[in-house]
Design an enzyme around this catalytic site. Structure first.
Site, PDB file in Angstrom:
ATOM      1  N   HIS A 122      61.763  59.618  67.787  1.00  0.00           N
ATOM      2  CA  HIS A 122      61.376  59.156  66.555  1.00  0.00           C
ATOM      3  C   HIS A 122      62.500  60.374  65.407  1.00  0.00           C
ATOM      4  CE1 HIS A 122      58.111  61.289  64.412  1.00  0.00           C
ATOM      5  NE2 HIS A 122      58.068  60.876  66.138  1.00  0.00           N
ATOM      6  N   ASP A 123      63.195  59.897  65.017  1.00  0.00           N
ATOM      7  CA  ASP A 123      63.584  59.408  63.427  1.00  0.00           C
ATOM      8  C   ASP A 123      64.788  60.984  63.796  1.00  0.00           C
ATOM      9  OD1 ASP A 123      62.134  57.630  61.373  1.00  0.00           O
ATOM     10  OD2 ASP A 123      60.935  58.884  62.390  1.00  0.00           O
ATOM     11  N   GLY A 140      59.800  64.374  66.142  1.00  0.00           N
ATOM     12  CA  GLY A 140      59.967  63.933  65.531  1.00  0.00           C
ATOM     13  C   GLY A 140      60.523  64.116  63.981  1.00  0.00           C
TER      14      GLY A 140
END
Length: 259
Positions: A122-123, A140
């Protein structure tokens, strides 16, 4: 058999937007909030979920998963996104998770190669023209700048940044930022030298390479404190655009740089 380049076993939820020239192979599953743009190919058993946009001319191999919920216990089903650009090659068993409420998206640019079993958490933001070899694991909130190469079986710690034109050797462990133009390797990774071969391949002039080699010696080999090394570099090379980018990268680092 295919009808309009979509295999009869593929499942495409109502609301998904599939543009002309897209090919969707057997047993793919496409969610309702997915957009797939022209001439992208999903070979077979590809799952694309969430609010996801995949650009033009990508080739996505079998058993890839894109846009699923992140492996972050703080995630509360916020309406985050996964954005993939154009002309990427995404090989077998790659996983790319949607963002969280940090950056609100996971983003991959153009012309990248993600080899088998790469994980993009994520991200993560990946620029353009990057190569991630087999089983690279990006935790992340990582940023990978343009033309970076990460060797196979390499984990990268959360919030790290990988600079442009850098190269990380296979089997390394990265827990701090890797400066642009440098070559890193080891567990934990350390800077081994200037990425000279990569710079030649990318058309850097002899003068540009000589300047960067000198800067490498000042920052990574002189024994100076980092702040003093930066002052010396700025004094010697006040107008070199590559070195300005390198200094800006170092000054912006939140985790500290690998030396």
């Amino acid at each position: 058999m295919r009808v309009n380049n979509i295999h009869k076993t593929a499942i495409i939820e109502e609301g998904a937007r599939i543009e002309d020239g897209v090919k969707i192979g057997p047993y793919c599953v496409i969610g309702k909030d997915v957009t797939i743009k022209k001439n992208t190919v999903l070979q077979s058993h590809v799952v694309v979920d969430g609010i996801t946009e995949i650009g033009e001319g990508n080739t996505i191999y079998s058993f890839v998963s894109i846009g699923k919920v992140p492996q972050d216990l703080k995630y509360k089903n916020e309406a985050t996104k996964t954005i993939i650009g154009n002309n990427n090659t995404i090989r077998e068993f790659v996983t790319i998770h949607r963002g969280t409420d940090d950056r609100w998206e996971t983003r991959i640019g153009d012309n990248n190669l993600l080899m088998a079993y790469v994980h993009v958490a994520h991200d993560v933001i990946i620029g353009n023209n990057c190569i991630l070899a087999n089983s690279v694991n990006l935790a992340g909130h990582i940023t990978v700048d343009d033309f970076a190469i990460i060797g196979g079986m390499t984990p990268v710690h959360q919030f790290c940044r990988i600079g442009s034109y850098s190269m990380i050797g296979g089997g390394s462990a990265v827990n701090q930022d890797i400066c642009p133009f440098m070559m890193a390797e080891g567990n934990k990774a350390v800077i081994r030298g200037l990425n000279t071969v990569g710079l030649v391949r990318r058309g850097f002039s002899e003068k540009e390479r000589a300047n960067l080699k000198r800067v490498h010696k000042i920052i990574f080999r002189s024994g100076l404190l980092l702040k003093d090394a930066i002052k010396q570099v700025e004094k010697e090379f006040p107008n070199d655009k590559n070195i300005k980018y390198l200094i800006e990268f170092i000054n912006a680092s939140s985790r500290g740089i690998t030396r």
